[in-house]
Structure formats: C-alpha cells, structure tokens
Enzyme design. Structure first.
Site, PDB file in Angstrom:
ATOM      1  N   GLY A  33      14.871 -18.411 -26.602  1.00 51.87           N
ATOM      2  CA  GLY A  33      14.940 -17.399 -27.642  1.00 51.87           C
ATOM      3  C   GLY A  33      13.641 -17.500 -28.520  1.00 51.87           C
ATOM      4  O   GLY A  33      13.022 -18.472 -28.571  1.00 51.87           O
ATOM      5  N   HIS A  34      13.369 -16.420 -29.268  1.00 49.91           N
ATOM      6  CA  HIS A  34      12.053 -16.470 -30.123  1.00 49.91           C
ATOM      7  C   HIS A  34      12.198 -17.130 -31.093  1.00 49.91           C
ATOM      8  O   HIS A  34      13.159 -17.801 -31.427  1.00 49.91           O
ATOM      9  CB  HIS A  34      11.876 -14.752 -30.146  1.00 49.91           C
ATOM     10  CG  HIS A  34      12.538 -14.187 -31.290  1.00 49.91           C
ATOM     11  ND1 HIS A  34      12.067 -14.228 -32.528  1.00 49.91           N
ATOM     12  CD2 HIS A  34      13.878 -13.835 -31.260  1.00 49.91           C
ATOM     13  CE1 HIS A  34      12.919 -13.532 -33.030  1.00 49.91           C
ATOM     14  NE2 HIS A  34      13.929 -13.251 -32.630  1.00 49.91           N
ATOM     15  N   THR A  35      10.940 -17.332 -31.833  1.00 48.67           N
ATOM     16  CA  THR A  35      10.828 -18.236 -33.065  1.00 48.67           C
ATOM     17  C   THR A  35      11.942 -17.913 -34.202  1.00 48.67           C
ATOM     18  O   THR A  35      12.147 -16.473 -34.240  1.00 48.67           O
ATOM     19  CB  THR A  35       9.556 -18.152 -33.671  1.00 48.67           C
ATOM     20  OG1 THR A  35       8.552 -18.342 -32.645  1.00 48.67           O
ATOM     21  CG2 THR A  35       9.245 -19.182 -34.590  1.00 48.67           C
ATOM     22  N   GLY A  36      12.772 -18.887 -34.603  1.00 46.74           N
ATOM     23  CA  GLY A  36      13.688 -18.405 -35.660  1.00 46.74           C
ATOM     24  C   GLY A  36      14.998 -18.094 -34.901  1.00 46.74           C
ATOM     25  O   GLY A  36      16.183 -17.711 -35.750  1.00 46.74           O
ATOM     26  N   SER A  37      15.448 -18.305 -33.671  1.00 45.83           N
ATOM     27  CA  SER A  37      16.534 -17.843 -33.050  1.00 45.83           C
ATOM     28  C   SER A  37      17.585 -18.841 -33.181  1.00 45.83           C
ATOM     29  O   SER A  37      18.799 -18.510 -32.905  1.00 45.83           O
ATOM     30  CB  SER A  37      16.641 -17.350 -31.514  1.00 45.83           C
ATOM     31  OG  SER A  37      15.879 -18.670 -31.064  1.00 45.83           O
ATOM     32  N   GLY A  38      17.475 -20.087 -33.477  1.00 47.66           N
ATOM     33  CA  GLY A  38      18.372 -21.193 -33.636  1.00 47.66           C
ATOM     34  C   GLY A  38      18.288 -22.224 -32.664  1.00 47.66           C
ATOM     35  O   GLY A  38      19.155 -23.145 -32.524  1.00 47.66           O
ATOM     36  N   LYS A  39      17.171 -22.321 -31.859  1.00 50.31           N
ATOM     37  CA  LYS A  39      17.043 -23.289 -30.940  1.00 50.31           C
ATOM     38  C   LYS A  39      16.942 -24.526 -31.337  1.00 50.31           C
ATOM     39  O   LYS A  39      17.679 -25.675 -30.823  1.00 50.31           O
ATOM     40  CB  LYS A  39      15.971 -23.074 -29.803  1.00 50.31           C
ATOM     41  CG  LYS A  39      15.683 -21.662 -29.173  1.00 50.31           C
ATOM     42  CD  LYS A  39      14.381 -21.580 -28.458  1.00 50.31           C
ATOM     43  CE  LYS A  39      13.164 -21.848 -29.128  1.00 50.31           C
ATOM     44  NZ  LYS A  39      12.617 -20.695 -30.076  1.00 50.31           N
ATOM     45  N   SER A  40      16.161 -24.974 -32.291  1.00 50.19           N
ATOM     46  CA  SER A  40      16.054 -26.097 -32.759  1.00 50.19           C
ATOM     47  C   SER A  40      17.108 -26.658 -33.665  1.00 50.19           C
ATOM     48  O   SER A  40      17.705 -27.937 -33.729  1.00 50.19           O
ATOM     49  CB  SER A  40      14.687 -26.276 -33.608  1.00 50.19           C
ATOM     50  OG  SER A  40      13.520 -25.921 -32.806  1.00 50.19           O
ATOM     51  N   GLU A 164      10.018 -28.251 -27.190  1.00 47.76           N
ATOM     52  CA  GLU A 164       8.753 -27.793 -26.704  1.00 47.76           C
ATOM     53  C   GLU A 164       7.800 -28.954 -26.397  1.00 47.76           C
ATOM     54  O   GLU A 164       6.669 -29.086 -26.998  1.00 47.76           O
ATOM     55  CB  GLU A 164       8.202 -26.941 -27.644  1.00 47.76           C
ATOM     56  CG  GLU A 164       8.778 -25.596 -27.618  1.00 47.76           C
ATOM     57  CD  GLU A 164       8.174 -24.609 -28.693  1.00 47.76           C
ATOM     58  OE1 GLU A 164       6.909 -24.141 -28.687  1.00 47.76           O
ATOM     59  OE2 GLU A 164       8.702 -24.084 -29.509  1.00 47.76           O
TER      60      GLU A 164
END
Lengths: 281, 278
Positions: A33-40, A164
């Site tokens: 998912g791109h930066t800020g999508s909620g992955k972390s 990452e």
C-alpha cells in the site's frame, strides 16, 4: 477491527477501518500500500503495541480488544517478534553479544545462557562469530541491522514481523537480507509478515498479499492474483514487479503468457518457445 | 567546456584507519554534467563527496571547485557553490514550516529579507511545493521532504548539487518524483549534478557513471557501457537492470542474445523481431 488515532480527542483520525483478515500459521504474508495507507498501523496490532478501537485481534489463542489490559502481554510480545524500520537504531549495548542477550535476559533467561544463545543467533543471521565481542557501532549498516534482527530472533518468536527491512541497504545487501528471511521461513518454519514497497520481493517470496488503501484492506490474494490487474494497482498508486511489467509490455506486442510470470525464470521459460527456442548453430 | 570540479590525485584516510578511504583519485566533472558515482557500501563514495565541499580535508592531492582551489581561505566560498542533499530526509530539517526551512540557509548568509522571500518562493515553485509553504515538514511524504531539502539548496543558487543517496529511503513514487526534478534542474539551469547512488534508474539518467571500488576509480563511461557488465553489477553496488537479467536468463536457456546494452524498449523490440520471424 478498526483503529482511531487519538480517539476521543479533537485530533482523532482514522487509522484503520473495518479490517478483517487471517494470517495463517507458517505463511509468508506481504502487506503493500502506498505511504500513509495504514500498513504500519496494522503491523502494530500484530503484537498488541496498539489495541483496536473496535473489533478484535486474535493472536494465537489470545483475544485483544479495546478493553485488554496492558498486563500479561509479554507472552504475545515474545511470540511475535517485531523488526522495525532502521532496526539498527535500537542497538545500545557495548558488545554485540550483550545486545542480543538483552531481550532474553529481560524475560528471565540467565545471563550466561542468554549469551550462549547470542552466539547461535549471530550464526543464524549470517554474521561471523568474531562480531560477538565487538561493539555493534563498529559494524557496517547492514551488519548492524542483522545484529538487531538477531536480538529479535533470540526471543524465539514464531512470527517475525518486518517493516521495510531492506530500506537504505545497497542492492547486494538487500538481496542477502531477503534470502536470510526466506531461509528462516523455510528452515525454522517462521511465519513472516513483511511490509514493503518492493514489489519484486512480494513476487519472489510471499504466498499471500494484503493490499491497504486509506486504512482499509482493499484486496487480498496470492501474488499472482494481486499482480494480474495492473490498472487496478495503478489506481491504488502501486506498481508491478519488474517481471510482470515486462510481461505486460510483451503482451502488448503479441506475446502470450499463461499464467502470469512473476519471476525472471518463469518469464524466460515462457518466452523461449515464442522466440524460436534455443539457437541451433 | 569549463570544469565544475577538478580532483587531482586525491588521497584520504580516516583517523586510525589502516587503509586509505580514497586512493589517488583523479576526476574532472564539466559544468552542467551529471555524473553518477557508484560502488558498494564502503567503497569511498560519500568520502569523495565530503572532500569536494571541504567537510573532510584530503591527506594529499588537489580539489578545485568552480576554478577555486579548495583550501581554508576558499572553503566557505566553495560551500556556497556546492549543495548536498543527504540520504535521510528526516535528519536535515530545522524550520518549523517548509518555507522557514528553505529560508534557513539564506538567513545564515544574511541575504536581505525581500530577496530572501523571492528566492524561497522561486525555489518552492521549482520543486513544485509552493502549496505546502506553511506546512510542517514532519507531515510530508518522503519524496516531498527531499524536494523541500532540494529547494533549500537551490534557494542558495549553487552551481553544483551533490545527491548523497538522496533517493534511497524513498518509496518508488517518491524516487521518481525526485529524479524527475533533478532532470529538470539540470536541463533548465545547467546545474552540475553529482549523484551517489545504488539506484539503476538514477545511474541511467546520468551523462557519465564513475565506479569506485576500495577507494579507487576502477572504471568510468556512459551508463549503457557500464550496464553491459550484467549480473556482475550487483557486486559493484548496483542492481542489475531488468533487461540484462532477462537476457542472461534467456541466454542460459540457449537463446542468442545481443552483447550490447538494451533498455526495456530495445529488448522488447529485439524479442518482437525474433517472434515475428518465427
């Protein structure tokens, strides 16, 4: 489950919305998912660093809800090892052996045994035994990161969560690191959850993929299912692995691929008969 | 063409190190040229960059920047000519807002306020970040942060910009944003660009690639010439360009592949020719 940042304050913001999924024991799952999508944010729920605002997260047989008390979370933290981005920033001890032994000692393992374990962990992450008595700060960036990972592995987790893990390493270092995780997955049976921007790593290693966008789980499936639809991925600001992108360009020129090749070898195998096979001279 | 940077027989050794970090390096970079410096971790790339703007002082040899020999008397003038963008976007912010941050270097140089305002404005326009002028740098994406860092440098109107792995911590979208910006800057303002990189796309954008190994220049040439090294590139600190990887895989399966470097488009065309004559 859902998660709201700073819930109950004027700064409240949605982190995750109505996410439902299962990560299977022994699987290799990639979250993209791109930066800020909620992955972390999702990642931090996997060992109860964050607790859902609504819904439940079940880790093994332990159910985590909004009501869950912060006490007695230690077994979960031990079971699910978390490797953060730039993990080398958390090294602090005088020697590599002491740094790796720090976690187990905290969990009550006698110091002597913990240092003995440290030697085994150093071997597991592919570092020479000489580093044990060195200061972690005298090592290269890639080696330091391995030491930090050894510290997580020393807790004997059954799940390894990687945020990452190869960011900032050179290409050779990246390849070595990814091969190491795959070896841990194959040989030690570790369940791996990998957050990454590297679509090639997803294609090469994962067996299951979760796609996040704006806090929602928008798709899940095998890498082949996910990478089948390049236009859909582009809509979610995601790219294709290099092989799939090449196959797409070739398809536009009249080549045919079935199933979609995900690795260079798969593409070469399918290409060969379409370009006249091996040369006959 | 005049030289932007001239390095002659440069030697550098870190205190207490047994081996020199740079050994007898000579390199001339022309004004307006884009040179990519590649090599595996520890090959001396960043040490070379730090010797160009006097952050490190050589053991022996000469460095000349914009016609001025690098020495104690000139070092501040030279630093006005050379801007460096570092790897980690989070380590280089000082301002509370994007525009404060871009203005920081100008404040240090006591640039008069009216001129400062124009320069900050122009720099933010160039990196396409004007609408973020009053935002907090911490809240930007990685690519946006690096663009702001670059704005801070171009506001000072340097002749030379050094990118020290400036795209290595960005996601693929951020990486192409920054790369496109650098291409624009070089084309529009004839800026000299030195990029230290492990990224194949960044190296491919350069006019010339210089390969460092153990502190020595072992090879230099056009990106295409260097890329013919194929799978060997990995040990030189670069990824193997995808067309080279596919060519190697096909060759291993007995197919005949051309020796020269082909980019994606070139390889697709070549394969299509084989396909259509079957």
């Amino acid at each position: 489950m859902s998660f709201t940042y700073q819930a109950g304050t004027p700064f409240a913001g949605d982190g995750l919305k109505d996410v439902t999924t299962t990560i299977k024991d022994g699987s290799y799952t990639a979250i993209i998912g791109h930066t800020g999508s909620g992955k972390s944010t999702l990642l931090q729920h996997l060992n109860a660093l964050l607790k859902p605002t609504a819904g439940t997260v079940t880790i093994g047989d332990r159910v985590i809800t909004n009501e869950t008390n912060n006490k007695n979370l230690k077994p979960i933290r031990r079971e699910v090892g978390m490797v953060f981005q730039f993990a080398e920033n958390q090294l602090f001890e005088q020697t590599v052996a002491k740094d790796i032994a720090f976690g187990p000692t905290n969990f009550g393992v006698p110091a002597e045994e913990a240092e003995k374990q440290a030697a085994a962990m150093v071997a597991l992450v592919g570092l020479p035994p000489e580093v044990l008595e060195q200061s972690p700060f005298d090592l290269s960036g890639g080696q330091m990161r391995r030491v930090a990972i050894a510290g997580v592995l020393a807790m004997k987790p059954s799940v390894l969560v990687l945020d990452e893990p190869t960011a900032g390493l050179d290409p050779a270092g990246r390849a070595e690191m990814m091969t190491m995780f795959n070896r841990l997955h194959q040989e030690q049976g570790l369940t791996i959850v990998l957050v990454t921007h590297q679509m090639d790593d997803v294609a090469d290693y994962a067996d299951h993929v979760l796609v996040m966008d704006q806090g929602r789980l928008v798709k899940e499936g095998t890498p082949r299912e996910i990478f089948q639809d390049a236009d859909w991925l582009a809509d979610h600001q995601l790219g294709l692995p290099k092989t799939a992108a090449m196959a797409r360009r070739l398809t536009a020129q009249g080549f045919r691929f079935d199933p979609l090749p995900l690795t260079t070898a798969q593409l070469a195998d399918q290409l060969l008969p379409q370009i006249g096979g091996p040369a006959h001279d | 063409m005049t030289a932007a940077i001239e390095i002659e027989n440069l030697n550098y050794r870190y205190p207490d190190a047994k081996r020199p970090a740079l050994h007898d390096v000579s390199l001339t970079i022309a004004q307006g040229e884009w040179v990519a410096i590649i090599g595996h971790n520890g090959s001396g790339k960043s040490t070379l960059a730090k010797n160009i703007n006097g952050l490190l002082a050589p053991e022996s040899g000469r460095v000349t920047v914009a016609g001025m020999p690098l020495n104690e008397a000139n070092v501040w003038k030279i630093r006005e000519k050379v801007g460096i963008v570092f790897q980690n976007p989070d380590n280089q912010f000082v301002g509370a807002t994007v525009q404060d941050d871009v203005a920081f270097g100008l404040e240090n140089r006591a640039v008069p306020r009216p001129e400062m305002l124009t320069r900050v404005h122009d720099a933010l326009v160039q990196v396409n970040m004007l609408e973020f002028a009053t935002r907090e740098p911490a809240r930007l994406s990685g690519g946006q942060k690096q663009r702001v860092a670059i704005a801070g440098i171009i506001a000072q109107r340097p002749d030379i910009i050094i990118l020290d792995e400036a795209t290595s911590m960005l996601d693929p979208a951020g990486r192409s944003e920054v790369l496109a910006l650098i291409e624009q800057l070089q084309a529009r303002s004839a800026m000299t660009v030195v990029s230290i990189t492990h990224d194949v796309d960044e190296a491919a954008s350069a006019d010339r690639v210089v390969l460092l190994n153990d502190g020595e220049i072992v090879e230099q040439g056009t990106p295409a010439a260097l890329f013919t090294h194929g799978e060997e590139l990995l040990s030189l600190g670069l990824d193997v360009p995808y067309p080279e990887r596919l060519k190697a895989a096909l060759r291993r399966r007995g197919a005949k592949m051309p020796d020269g470097y082909l980019d994606q488009e070139g390889l697709v065309k070549y394969l299509w020719t084989l396909h259509s004559t079957m």
